[in-house]
Design a protein around this motif. Structure first.
Motif, PDB file in Angstrom:
ATOM      1  N   TRP A  18       0.854  -1.187   0.000  1.00  0.00           N
ATOM      2  CA  TRP A  18       0.000   0.000   0.000  1.00  0.00           C
ATOM      3  C   TRP A  18       0.888   1.235   0.000  1.00  0.00           C
ATOM      4  O   TRP A  18       1.740   1.392   0.878  1.00  0.00           O
ATOM      5  N   HIS A  19       0.725   2.101  -0.999  1.00  0.00           N
ATOM      6  CA  HIS A  19       1.449   3.369  -1.045  1.00  0.00           C
ATOM      7  C   HIS A  19       0.653   4.387  -0.237  1.00  0.00           C
ATOM      8  O   HIS A  19      -0.474   4.727  -0.588  1.00  0.00           O
ATOM      9  N   ILE A  20       1.253   4.862   0.843  1.00  0.00           N
ATOM     10  CA  ILE A  20       0.528   5.731   1.771  1.00  0.00           C
ATOM     11  C   ILE A  20       0.565   7.175   1.284  1.00  0.00           C
ATOM     12  O   ILE A  20       1.557   7.892   1.456  1.00  0.00           O
ATOM     13  N   THR A  21      -0.504   7.591   0.655  1.00  0.00           N
ATOM     14  CA  THR A  21      -0.634   8.985   0.213  1.00  0.00           C
ATOM     15  C   THR A  21      -1.682   9.730   1.035  1.00  0.00           C
ATOM     16  O   THR A  21      -1.791  10.952   0.935  1.00  0.00           O
ATOM     17  N   GLU A  22      -2.459   8.985   1.845  1.00  0.00           N
ATOM     18  CA  GLU A  22      -3.523   9.587   2.643  1.00  0.00           C
ATOM     19  C   GLU A  22      -2.971  10.178   3.950  1.00  0.00           C
ATOM     20  O   GLU A  22      -1.881   9.815   4.409  1.00  0.00           O
ATOM     21  N   ASP A  23      -3.728  11.087   4.547  1.00  0.00           N
ATOM     22  CA  ASP A  23      -3.369  11.564   5.886  1.00  0.00           C
ATOM     23  C   ASP A  23      -3.970  10.621   6.920  1.00  0.00           C
ATOM     24  O   ASP A  23      -4.759   9.722   6.607  1.00  0.00           O
ATOM     25  N   VAL A  24      -3.586  10.802   8.178  1.00  0.00           N
ATOM     26  CA  VAL A  24      -4.023   9.903   9.243  1.00  0.00           C
ATOM     27  C   VAL A  24      -5.542   9.881   9.364  1.00  0.00           C
ATOM     28  O   VAL A  24      -6.160   8.823   9.502  1.00  0.00           O
ATOM     29  N   THR A  25      -6.154  11.055   9.271  1.00  0.00           N
ATOM     30  CA  THR A  25      -7.609  11.145   9.428  1.00  0.00           C
ATOM     31  C   THR A  25      -8.336  10.359   8.345  1.00  0.00           C
ATOM     32  O   THR A  25      -9.292   9.622   8.621  1.00  0.00           O
ATOM     33  N   SER A  26      -7.880  10.494   7.115  1.00  0.00           N
ATOM     34  CA  SER A  26      -8.520   9.778   6.006  1.00  0.00           C
ATOM     35  C   SER A  26      -8.385   8.270   6.178  1.00  0.00           C
ATOM     36  O   SER A  26      -9.341   7.515   5.947  1.00  0.00           O
ATOM     37  N   LEU A  27      -7.212   7.813   6.591  1.00  0.00           N
ATOM     38  CA  LEU A  27      -6.998   6.390   6.806  1.00  0.00           C
ATOM     39  C   LEU A  27      -7.867   5.881   7.958  1.00  0.00           C
ATOM     40  O   LEU A  27      -8.486   4.817   7.871  1.00  0.00           O
ATOM     41  N   PHE A  28      -7.917   6.653   9.029  1.00  0.00           N
ATOM     42  CA  PHE A  28      -8.694   6.250  10.211  1.00  0.00           C
ATOM     43  C   PHE A  28     -10.178   6.102   9.869  1.00  0.00           C
ATOM     44  O   PHE A  28     -10.838   5.167  10.317  1.00  0.00           O
ATOM     45  N   ARG A  29     -10.674   7.018   9.069  1.00  0.00           N
ATOM     46  CA  ARG A  29     -12.089   6.979   8.705  1.00  0.00           C
ATOM     47  C   ARG A  29     -12.412   5.832   7.755  1.00  0.00           C
ATOM     48  O   ARG A  29     -13.565   5.405   7.655  1.00  0.00           O
ATOM     49  N   PHE A  53       0.484   1.705  10.423  1.00  0.00           N
ATOM     50  CA  PHE A  53      -0.436   0.808  11.121  1.00  0.00           C
ATOM     51  C   PHE A  53      -1.796   0.779  10.429  1.00  0.00           C
ATOM     52  O   PHE A  53      -2.365  -0.293  10.176  1.00  0.00           O
ATOM     53  N   LEU A  54      -2.314   1.949  10.090  1.00  0.00           N
ATOM     54  CA  LEU A  54      -3.626   2.032   9.444  1.00  0.00           C
ATOM     55  C   LEU A  54      -3.587   1.498   8.014  1.00  0.00           C
ATOM     56  O   LEU A  54      -4.549   0.883   7.538  1.00  0.00           O
ATOM     57  N   ALA A  55      -2.474   1.716   7.315  1.00  0.00           N
ATOM     58  CA  ALA A  55      -2.352   1.219   5.941  1.00  0.00           C
ATOM     59  C   ALA A  55      -2.343  -0.312   5.909  1.00  0.00           C
ATOM     60  O   ALA A  55      -2.845  -0.920   4.962  1.00  0.00           O
ATOM     61  N   VAL A  56      -1.783  -0.935   6.951  1.00  0.00           N
ATOM     62  CA  VAL A  56      -1.848  -2.392   7.055  1.00  0.00           C
ATOM     63  C   VAL A  56      -3.297  -2.841   7.135  1.00  0.00           C
ATOM     64  O   VAL A  56      -3.708  -3.814   6.496  1.00  0.00           O
ATOM     65  N   ARG A  57      -4.107  -2.107   7.901  1.00  0.00           N
ATOM     66  CA  ARG A  57      -5.537  -2.442   8.007  1.00  0.00           C
ATOM     67  C   ARG A  57      -6.265  -2.188   6.689  1.00  0.00           C
ATOM     68  O   ARG A  57      -7.222  -2.891   6.359  1.00  0.00           O
ATOM     69  N   MET A  58      -5.806  -1.210   5.926  1.00  0.00           N
ATOM     70  CA  MET A  58      -6.379  -0.981   4.599  1.00  0.00           C
ATOM     71  C   MET A  58      -6.110  -2.187   3.693  1.00  0.00           C
ATOM     72  O   MET A  58      -6.980  -2.607   2.917  1.00  0.00           O
ATOM     73  N   LEU A  59      -4.910  -2.743   3.789  1.00  0.00           N
ATOM     74  CA  LEU A  59      -4.580  -3.926   3.006  1.00  0.00           C
ATOM     75  C   LEU A  59      -5.442  -5.114   3.405  1.00  0.00           C
ATOM     76  O   LEU A  59      -5.952  -5.846   2.547  1.00  0.00           O
ATOM     77  N   PHE A 108       5.316   3.341   2.521  1.00  0.00           N
ATOM     78  CA  PHE A 108       4.750   2.047   2.132  1.00  0.00           C
ATOM     79  C   PHE A 108       4.484   1.154   3.337  1.00  0.00           C
ATOM     80  O   PHE A 108       5.255   1.139   4.293  1.00  0.00           O
ATOM     81  N   SER A 109       3.378   0.414   3.251  1.00  0.00           N
ATOM     82  CA  SER A 109       3.107  -0.689   4.162  1.00  0.00           C
ATOM     83  C   SER A 109       2.987  -1.950   3.333  1.00  0.00           C
ATOM     84  O   SER A 109       2.567  -1.912   2.177  1.00  0.00           O
ATOM     85  N   CYS A 110       3.341  -3.082   3.948  1.00  0.00           N
ATOM     86  CA  CYS A 110       3.300  -4.348   3.229  1.00  0.00           C
ATOM     87  C   CYS A 110       2.861  -5.461   4.161  1.00  0.00           C
ATOM     88  O   CYS A 110       3.243  -5.484   5.345  1.00  0.00           O
ATOM     89  N   ILE A 111       2.043  -6.360   3.637  1.00  0.00           N
ATOM     90  CA  ILE A 111       1.756  -7.606   4.329  1.00  0.00           C
ATOM     91  C   ILE A 111       2.031  -8.753   3.366  1.00  0.00           C
ATOM     92  O   ILE A 111       1.897  -8.603   2.147  1.00  0.00           O
ATOM     93  N   CYS A 112       2.450  -9.878   3.911  1.00  0.00           N
ATOM     94  CA  CYS A 112       2.665 -11.071   3.102  1.00  0.00           C
ATOM     95  C   CYS A 112       1.883 -12.202   3.755  1.00  0.00           C
ATOM     96  O   CYS A 112       2.003 -12.424   4.969  1.00  0.00           O
ATOM     97  N   ILE A 113       1.067 -12.893   2.972  1.00  0.00           N
ATOM     98  CA  ILE A 113       0.210 -13.955   3.477  1.00  0.00           C
ATOM     99  C   ILE A 113       0.626 -15.265   2.829  1.00  0.00           C
ATOM    100  O   ILE A 113       0.850 -15.322   1.611  1.00  0.00           O
ATOM    101  N   SER A 114       0.714 -16.332   3.636  1.00  0.00           N
ATOM    102  CA  SER A 114       1.226 -17.598   3.125  1.00  0.00           C
ATOM    103  C   SER A 114       0.674 -18.773   3.925  1.00  0.00           C
ATOM    104  O   SER A 114       0.207 -18.621   5.052  1.00  0.00           O
ATOM    105  N   ASP A 115       0.776 -19.957   3.337  1.00  0.00           N
ATOM    106  CA  ASP A 115       0.492 -21.198   4.054  1.00  0.00           C
ATOM    107  C   ASP A 115       1.717 -21.673   4.825  1.00  0.00           C
ATOM    108  O   ASP A 115       1.638 -22.623   5.593  1.00  0.00           O
ATOM    109  N   GLU A 116       2.868 -21.007   4.618  1.00  0.00           N
ATOM    110  CA  GLU A 116       4.111 -21.370   5.282  1.00  0.00           C
ATOM    111  C   GLU A 116       4.485 -20.299   6.304  1.00  0.00           C
ATOM    112  O   GLU A 116       4.003 -19.175   6.260  1.00  0.00           O
ATOM    113  N   VAL A 117       5.376 -20.668   7.207  1.00  0.00           N
ATOM    114  CA  VAL A 117       5.928 -19.696   8.151  1.00  0.00           C
ATOM    115  C   VAL A 117       6.884 -18.782   7.392  1.00  0.00           C
ATOM    116  O   VAL A 117       7.807 -19.263   6.718  1.00  0.00           O
TER     117      VAL A 117
END
Length: 223
Positions: A18-29, A53-59, A108-117
């Motif tokens: 996620w490319h964070i271009t939003e402000d905190v308020t916009s992300l929170f809402r 933190f909020l961008a991770v939740r956006m993802l 930037f925020s990033c998450i990686c999801i997998s069936d492996e550790v």
């Protein structure tokens, strides 16, 4: 800004950016937070950390998860619960835990999801990293490289050690004393590394990408 980029590591593993271009308020809402996450957010003094933190939740939201699907164990390691699925035998819904790793850096925020550790790290490329290389890596691995390539390689090495640490999540692990990257070329985009700890040696597969002035590093245990 919507999802910026995805990287398919393998058939069961994908990284989302996620490319964070939003402000905190916009992300929170734009997100719905659990009580635990809201408390964590309120305790963050840095606006950059709040955005990450909020961008991770956006993802998570983009992938049709909720903040309640993300849990943390006693050691602080994140876990992700899949949406309930019907057991074909009992016909009762059952939640399945997936592996997730999280990182954010500056824009930037990033998450990686997998069936492996797995473990990931995302770091901004900056020359300041070269001033501390002796604290976490074998500086001989930087010999003969341009300054730009030294910065890239040193940042990837830091990411290797950080991502492996996230996988093991054990007290006492030292970057320079216990985690060793094998020699690699930046152009290769992958390498191996070892963790020497508690009288054991574990080997890891590492994949890395340079993205918009950042280094993204992914690691998993080699069986």
């Amino acid at each position: 800004m919507p999802l910026y980029k995805t990287i398919t590591i393998n058939e069961t593993t994908t990284a989302y950016f996620w490319h964070i271009t939003e402000d905190v308020t916009s992300l929170f809402r734009a997100v719905s937070l659990s009580d635990a996450s809201l408390k964590r957010l309120e305790g963050m003094k840095s606006e950059s950390h709040q955005k990450g933190f909020l961008a991770v939740r956006m993802l998570l939201q983009y992938l049709d998860f909720t903040d309640n699907d993300l849990t943390y164990d006693a050691a602080g390691k994140p876990h992700l619960m899949r949406k309930p699925e019907r057991n074909p035998i009992t016909h009762h819904p059952a939640s399945i835990t997936q592996h997730i790793s999280i990182s954010h850096s500056h824009e930037f925020s990033c998450i990686c999801i997998s069936d492996e550790v797995i473990g990931i790290d995302l770091e901004l490329l900056k020359e300041k990293t070269l001033k501390i290389t002796s604290r976490f890596m074998d500086v001989n691995h930087l010999q003969g490289l341009s300054i730009a390539d030294q910065v890239a390689k040193a940042t990837v090495v830091w990411g290797i050690k950080e991502s492996i640490f996230k996988i093991k999540n054990e007290k006492g692990i030292s970057f320079p004393e216990h985690i060793f990257e094998d020699k690699f070329d930046i152009e290769a985009g992958k390498c191996t590394a070892e963790l020497h700890f508690n009288r054991q040696i574990e080997k890891f597969y590492v994949q890395f990408h340079l993205i918009e002035g950042y280094a993204f590093v992914f690691s998993k245990i080699l069986m």
